[in-house]
Design a protein around this motif. Structure first.
Motif, PDB file in Angstrom:
ATOM      1  N   PHE A   1      41.721 -45.503 -13.918  1.00 41.90           N
ATOM      2  CA  PHE A   1      42.998 -46.174 -14.113  1.00 41.90           C
ATOM      3  C   PHE A   1      43.847 -45.403 -15.103  1.00 41.90           C
ATOM      4  O   PHE A   1      43.326 -44.676 -15.951  1.00 41.90           O
ATOM      5  CB  PHE A   1      42.806 -47.578 -14.710  1.00 41.90           C
ATOM      6  CG  PHE A   1      42.057 -48.514 -13.833  1.00 41.90           C
ATOM      7  CD1 PHE A   1      42.725 -49.245 -12.866  1.00 41.90           C
ATOM      8  CD2 PHE A   1      40.706 -48.679 -13.966  1.00 41.90           C
ATOM      9  CE1 PHE A   1      42.036 -50.108 -12.055  1.00 41.90           C
ATOM     10  CE2 PHE A   1      40.006 -49.543 -13.162  1.00 41.90           C
ATOM     11  CZ  PHE A   1      40.676 -50.271 -12.202  1.00 41.90           C
ATOM     12  N   ILE A   2      45.140 -45.629 -15.007  1.00 41.05           N
ATOM     13  CA  ILE A   2      46.059 -45.195 -16.058  1.00 41.05           C
ATOM     14  C   ILE A   2      46.857 -46.429 -16.450  1.00 41.05           C
ATOM     15  O   ILE A   2      47.281 -47.202 -15.587  1.00 41.05           O
ATOM     16  CB  ILE A   2      46.964 -44.049 -15.586  1.00 41.05           C
ATOM     17  CG1 ILE A   2      46.115 -42.816 -15.322  1.00 41.05           C
ATOM     18  CG2 ILE A   2      48.041 -43.747 -16.621  1.00 41.05           C
ATOM     19  CD1 ILE A   2      46.868 -41.612 -14.858  1.00 41.05           C
ATOM     20  N   VAL A   3      47.031 -46.620 -17.739  1.00 41.24           N
ATOM     21  CA  VAL A   3      47.774 -47.769 -18.249  1.00 41.24           C
ATOM     22  C   VAL A   3      49.098 -47.263 -18.793  1.00 41.24           C
ATOM     23  O   VAL A   3      49.125 -46.309 -19.582  1.00 41.24           O
ATOM     24  CB  VAL A   3      46.978 -48.506 -19.351  1.00 41.24           C
ATOM     25  CG1 VAL A   3      47.751 -49.710 -19.854  1.00 41.24           C
ATOM     26  CG2 VAL A   3      45.612 -48.922 -18.837  1.00 41.24           C
ATOM     27  N   VAL A   4      50.196 -47.886 -18.348  1.00 42.11           N
ATOM     28  CA  VAL A   4      51.527 -47.473 -18.776  1.00 42.11           C
ATOM     29  C   VAL A   4      52.311 -48.682 -19.269  1.00 42.11           C
ATOM     30  O   VAL A   4      51.952 -49.829 -19.002  1.00 42.11           O
ATOM     31  CB  VAL A   4      52.308 -46.787 -17.631  1.00 42.11           C
ATOM     32  CG1 VAL A   4      51.595 -45.538 -17.158  1.00 42.11           C
ATOM     33  CG2 VAL A   4      52.553 -47.722 -16.476  1.00 42.11           C
ATOM     34  N   ASP A   5      53.395 -48.394 -19.967  1.00 44.01           N
ATOM     35  CA  ASP A   5      54.362 -49.411 -20.373  1.00 44.01           C
ATOM     36  C   ASP A   5      55.660 -49.099 -19.646  1.00 44.01           C
ATOM     37  O   ASP A   5      56.331 -48.118 -19.957  1.00 44.01           O
ATOM     38  CB  ASP A   5      54.567 -49.387 -21.888  1.00 44.01           C
ATOM     39  CG  ASP A   5      55.608 -50.390 -22.354  1.00 44.01           C
ATOM     40  OD1 ASP A   5      56.116 -51.184 -21.524  1.00 44.01           O
ATOM     41  OD2 ASP A   5      55.933 -50.381 -23.552  1.00 44.01           O
ATOM     42  N   CYS A   6      55.985 -49.916 -18.655  1.00 46.25           N
ATOM     43  CA  CYS A   6      57.223 -49.720 -17.898  1.00 46.25           C
ATOM     44  C   CYS A   6      58.217 -50.838 -18.165  1.00 46.25           C
ATOM     45  O   CYS A   6      59.180 -51.017 -17.416  1.00 46.25           O
ATOM     46  CB  CYS A   6      56.915 -49.595 -16.405  1.00 46.25           C
ATOM     47  SG  CYS A   6      56.116 -51.042 -15.713  1.00 46.25           S
ATOM     48  N   SER A   7      58.007 -51.576 -19.254  1.00 49.75           N
ATOM     49  CA  SER A   7      58.856 -52.732 -19.545  1.00 49.75           C
ATOM     50  C   SER A   7      60.257 -52.341 -20.015  1.00 49.75           C
ATOM     51  O   SER A   7      61.176 -53.148 -19.936  1.00 49.75           O
ATOM     52  CB  SER A   7      58.199 -53.609 -20.609  1.00 49.75           C
ATOM     53  OG  SER A   7      58.125 -52.913 -21.844  1.00 49.75           O
ATOM     54  N   LYS A   8      60.432 -51.121 -20.476  1.00 52.06           N
ATOM     55  CA  LYS A   8      61.721 -50.709 -21.030  1.00 52.06           C
ATOM     56  C   LYS A   8      62.646 -50.075 -19.999  1.00 52.06           C
ATOM     57  O   LYS A   8      63.784 -49.760 -20.308  1.00 52.06           O
ATOM     58  CB  LYS A   8      61.501 -49.734 -22.182  1.00 52.06           C
ATOM     59  CG  LYS A   8      60.751 -50.355 -23.338  1.00 52.06           C
ATOM     60  CD  LYS A   8      60.405 -49.354 -24.389  1.00 52.06           C
ATOM     61  CE  LYS A   8      59.504 -50.014 -25.414  1.00 52.06           C
ATOM     62  NZ  LYS A   8      58.572 -49.078 -25.993  1.00 52.06           N
ATOM     63  N   ILE A   9      62.157 -49.864 -18.768  1.00 52.55           N
ATOM     64  CA  ILE A   9      63.021 -49.260 -17.762  1.00 52.55           C
ATOM     65  C   ILE A   9      63.800 -50.358 -17.040  1.00 52.55           C
ATOM     66  O   ILE A   9      63.328 -51.490 -16.899  1.00 52.55           O
ATOM     67  CB  ILE A   9      62.227 -48.383 -16.762  1.00 52.55           C
ATOM     68  CG1 ILE A   9      61.144 -49.176 -16.037  1.00 52.55           C
ATOM     69  CG2 ILE A   9      61.612 -47.205 -17.449  1.00 52.55           C
ATOM     70  CD1 ILE A   9      60.410 -48.372 -14.978  1.00 52.55           C
ATOM     71  N   ASP A  10      65.012 -50.022 -16.586  1.00 51.34           N
ATOM     72  CA  ASP A  10      65.861 -51.024 -15.935  1.00 51.34           C
ATOM     73  C   ASP A  10      65.332 -51.342 -14.538  1.00 51.34           C
ATOM     74  O   ASP A  10      64.479 -50.639 -13.991  1.00 51.34           O
ATOM     75  CB  ASP A  10      67.311 -50.523 -15.869  1.00 51.34           C
ATOM     76  CG  ASP A  10      67.444 -49.247 -15.086  1.00 51.34           C
ATOM     77  OD1 ASP A  10      67.805 -49.328 -13.903  1.00 51.34           O
ATOM     78  OD2 ASP A  10      67.190 -48.166 -15.659  1.00 51.34           O
ATOM     79  N   ALA A  11      65.871 -52.398 -13.941  1.00 45.94           N
ATOM     80  CA  ALA A  11      65.363 -52.908 -12.669  1.00 45.94           C
ATOM     81  C   ALA A  11      65.532 -51.905 -11.527  1.00 45.94           C
ATOM     82  O   ALA A  11      64.633 -51.758 -10.686  1.00 45.94           O
ATOM     83  CB  ALA A  11      66.064 -54.211 -12.314  1.00 45.94           C
ATOM     84  N   ILE A  12      66.643 -51.210 -11.465  1.00 46.53           N
ATOM     85  CA  ILE A  12      66.872 -50.254 -10.376  1.00 46.53           C
ATOM     86  C   ILE A  12      65.883 -49.102 -10.474  1.00 46.53           C
ATOM     87  O   ILE A  12      65.275 -48.703  -9.478  1.00 46.53           O
ATOM     88  CB  ILE A  12      68.334 -49.750 -10.406  1.00 46.53           C
ATOM     89  CG1 ILE A  12      69.272 -50.917 -10.106  1.00 46.53           C
ATOM     90  CG2 ILE A  12      68.543 -48.625  -9.415  1.00 46.53           C
ATOM     91  CD1 ILE A  12      70.731 -50.624 -10.330  1.00 46.53           C
ATOM     92  N   THR A  13      65.688 -48.581 -11.677  1.00 49.75           N
ATOM     93  CA  THR A  13      64.723 -47.490 -11.874  1.00 49.75           C
ATOM     94  C   THR A  13      63.307 -47.968 -11.577  1.00 49.75           C
ATOM     95  O   THR A  13      62.522 -47.247 -10.957  1.00 49.75           O
ATOM     96  CB  THR A  13      64.822 -46.958 -13.311  1.00 49.75           C
ATOM     97  OG1 THR A  13      66.174 -46.611 -13.581  1.00 49.75           O
ATOM     98  CG2 THR A  13      63.935 -45.753 -13.521  1.00 49.75           C
ATOM     99  N   ALA A  14      62.986 -49.189 -12.007  1.00 50.34           N
ATOM    100  CA  ALA A  14      61.653 -49.746 -11.743  1.00 50.34           C
ATOM    101  C   ALA A  14      61.417 -49.897 -10.247  1.00 50.34           C
ATOM    102  O   ALA A  14      60.316 -49.607  -9.753  1.00 50.34           O
ATOM    103  CB  ALA A  14      61.493 -51.089 -12.443  1.00 50.34           C
ATOM    104  N   ASN A  15      62.441 -50.324  -9.516  1.00 54.42           N
ATOM    105  CA  ASN A  15      62.300 -50.468  -8.066  1.00 54.42           C
ATOM    106  C   ASN A  15      62.084 -49.107  -7.406  1.00 54.42           C
ATOM    107  O   ASN A  15      61.216 -48.962  -6.539  1.00 54.42           O
ATOM    108  CB  ASN A  15      63.541 -51.155  -7.491  1.00 54.42           C
ATOM    109  CG  ASN A  15      63.356 -51.538  -6.048  1.00 54.42           C
ATOM    110  OD1 ASN A  15      62.263 -51.938  -5.645  1.00 54.42           O
ATOM    111  ND2 ASN A  15      64.409 -51.417  -5.261  1.00 54.42           N
TER     112      ASN A  15
END
Length: 173
Positions: A23-37
């Motif tokens: 596994f790799i664990v990341v923090d993607c909570s700071k990216i905006d919705a469009i980038t996350a999509n």
């Protein structure tokens, strides 16, 4: 959340994970919705799975699967990522996303149940993958055979040429 609900969620996470130990664990909570999509669509295209869950529930599900040592990594917003052919290909893909998105943070990971920090995931992404390593090993195994064949063909070709010349001399006399 009640104990029965937690047990159901843990069971669901375990069924999604299956036999995966990398596994790799990341923090993607700071990216905006469009980038996350876009990121999630890219993951899907690369056959990589991402799952954002509560840290304590993820830790319990992973411990029940025999994966320990991620307690320090599972702090704050965390997303578990798994997939690809091997952990090196996964780390290369995740590191590429981290370079493309400055707010995306790699927190660490797990290889065969052993914990990795973010620096180890980065160095893992720079190493040769499974298919590359197999190719290198196959090349090393075939190299001596090619050298032997070349040695046999060199003198053998000269000998055949000399015999042909001798036989042509004898027939002409």
């Amino acid at each position: 959340m009640g104990r029965q609900v937690k047990d159901m969620v843990i069971s669901d996470i375990q069924s999604r994970i299956g036999d995966v130990k990398d596994f790799i664990v990341v923090d993607c909570s700071k990216i905006d919705a469009i980038t996350a999509n876009r990121w999630r669509l890219g993951l899907r295209k690369d056959q990589i799975t991402a799952l954002t869950v509560k840290n304590s529930i993820a830790a319990n599900a992973l411990k029940k699967k025999g994966i320990e040592g991620l307690d320090s990594v599972l702090a704050g917003p965390s997303t578990l990522i798994w997939g690809c052919d091997d952990i090196v290909a996964l780390s290369k893909a995740v590191t590429k996303y981290a370079k493309d998105m400055p707010k995306f943070e790699i927190k660490g990971g797990s290889v065969e149940g052993q914990a990795l920090n973010a620096a180890a995931v980065d160095s893992l992404s720079k190493s040769a993958g499974r298919t590359e390593t197999i190719g290198q090993i196959a090349g090393l195994m075939l190299a001596p055979g090619g050298q032997v064949a070349g040695c046999l063909q060199g003198p053998g070709g000269k000998l055949a040429g000399q015999l042909k010349t001798l036989s042509e001399k004898e027939t002409s006399e």
